[in-house]
Structure formats: C-alpha cells, structure tokens
Design a protein around this motif. Structure first.
Motif, PDB file in Angstrom:
ATOM      1  N   SER A   1     -33.420 113.653 -13.826  1.00 39.47           N
ATOM      2  CA  SER A   1     -34.824 113.290 -13.647  1.00 39.47           C
ATOM      3  C   SER A   1     -35.083 113.190 -12.229  1.00 39.47           C
TER       4      SER A   1
ATOM      5  N   THR B   1     -39.545 103.263 -12.975  1.00 43.18           N
ATOM      6  CA  THR B   1     -38.484 102.908 -12.051  1.00 43.18           C
ATOM      7  C   THR B   1     -37.307 103.839 -12.284  1.00 43.18           C
ATOM      8  N   TYR B   2     -36.738 104.361 -11.210  1.00 38.64           N
ATOM      9  CA  TYR B   2     -35.599 105.267 -11.304  1.00 38.64           C
ATOM     10  C   TYR B   2     -34.305 104.481 -11.416  1.00 38.64           C
TER      11      TYR B   2
ATOM     12  N   GLY C   1     -38.055 114.360  -9.080  1.00 37.25           N
ATOM     13  CA  GLY C   1     -38.578 113.305  -9.936  1.00 37.25           C
ATOM     14  C   GLY C   1     -39.800 113.779 -10.702  1.00 37.25           C
TER      15      GLY C   1
ATOM     16  N   GLY D   1     -40.965 116.640 -15.322  1.00 35.66           N
ATOM     17  CA  GLY D   1     -39.873 116.236 -14.462  1.00 35.66           C
ATOM     18  C   GLY D   1     -39.520 117.385 -13.532  1.00 35.66           C
TER      19      GLY D   1
ATOM     20  N   VAL E   1     -34.690 104.719  -4.349  1.00 33.62           N
ATOM     21  CA  VAL E   1     -35.856 105.512  -4.766  1.00 33.62           C
ATOM     22  C   VAL E   1     -36.942 104.539  -5.215  1.00 33.62           C
TER      23      VAL E   1
ATOM     24  N   SER F   1     -32.474 101.859  -9.314  1.00 33.19           N
ATOM     25  CA  SER F   1     -32.245 102.390  -7.972  1.00 33.19           C
ATOM     26  C   SER F   1     -32.801 101.460  -6.905  1.00 33.19           C
TER      27      SER F   1
END
Length: 185
Positions: A185, A2-3, A81, A77, A13, A10
C-alpha cells in the motif's frame, strides 16, 4: 487513514484524511452522507496495490428525489500510497449495476473486497439495506485491470436465497471476509 510500519503504526509516514471535499475524490461532501461508514481494502485493479472502497449510504444521487440512495467511492492504491487519481464513484445508476438509485436504498451500507470465486481477481460486495422497501439487497461487482466495473454485476436479496420476505434490512452489514491486507500500500 494511518499507515503501518514494522512496529505497528508508522512513525515516518504521516496519516492522511480523505473526504468528498478532497481534490480528486468524486462527489460533494454533505452533512449526513456517512462517507466512510463502511470501508474495505483490497486490490480492485490488479496492480498489486491495495485500494480503498468507501461506502456513503446516505449520499443523495444526482436526482434530488433519490435522497439517501447511497454511493461507493474507490480510491486507488499506488507505490506512494493512496491516491485520488483515477478514483471512481459507483451508484445503482452506474452502467451495468442492477436496479436504479431510489430514495432510502442506502447503497454502500456495507462493502467488502474479497475473491470469493478464487480466480485471483477480487469482487466487490455492496450492501443496500433499504432497497426494495427495506427488504435489502447485496450487489456483487467484478473487477478488472481498470478497477471495479458494473459489467457482469449481479444482485440478490433474501427472497432469492429462500429467506423471509419483508423488512429484513439484508445488506445492512457484513464481515470483512478475510481481505488480503498483505498487499503493498
């Protein structure tokens, strides 16, 4: 995965999941591989983007007799992402990595990306608690512009550090060691 965002996780995203069945991820997903049991994040190819180092300590090597020898996968990375382009799979049979994959080594039981010598380049530490009849061992792999490399890799066990002999399971787990998660990232 998970971003993050300015307020935590987020909301713009979407989360992504990676397995050994994901296109571009090396290896084959098998029951019990424990892919993702150990995970560390850091810039392993000096491009300014955080990469993900993933342990699979129960992975069977290319030799079926080397069950549970273990492996480590590196996902890169990028500006967009995490990507599977340029992913790497490392085992004790990789060029330059000390030792060889054997049954029950559990290489990848612990992973950590950290710059321990403060030269601006991260090193990747990999635990294998089953190595040497469960005495255990830790490998230190260097990184360069191509990513994690076996060139110049070293390894050590408790006996090399003056510790006790026997089934110590050295390398079973270790802390995060202060990864720089501020990388893009």
């Amino acid at each position: 995965m998970t971003y993050g965002g300015p307020n935590g996780v987020s909301t713009t995203v979407p989360a992504r999941a990676y397995t050994q069945d994901t296109a571009g991820v090396p290896g084959v997903s098998e029951m019990g591989d424990r892919f993702g049991h150990a995970v560390s994040v850091g810039d392993t190819d000096q491009d300014g983007y955080a990469d993900i180092v993933i342990g699979a300590s129960y992975e069977t090597g290319s030799d079926a007799a080397a069950t549970w020898s273990g492996s480590v996968t590196v996902l890169r990375g990028s500006a967009t992402g995490v990507t599977t382009t340029g992913s790497k799979l490392l085992t004790q049979d990789s060029a330059g990595v000390p030792s060889t994959s054997e049954k029950d080594d559990h290489f990848g039981s612990a992973v950590n990306v950290i710059d321990t010598d403060k030269d601006g380049k991260a090193e990747v530490y990999i635990g294998g608690y089953g190595e040497d009849a469960y005495a255990g061992r830790v490998w230190k792999l260097k990184t360069d512009a191509t990513g994690v490399t076996g060139t110049g890799a070293t390894s050590y066990g408790l006996n090399d550090l003056g510790g006790p002999a026997g089934r110590a399971h050295f390398g079973f787990a270790f802390g995060s060691g202060g990864n720089d998660l501020s990388l893009r990232s």
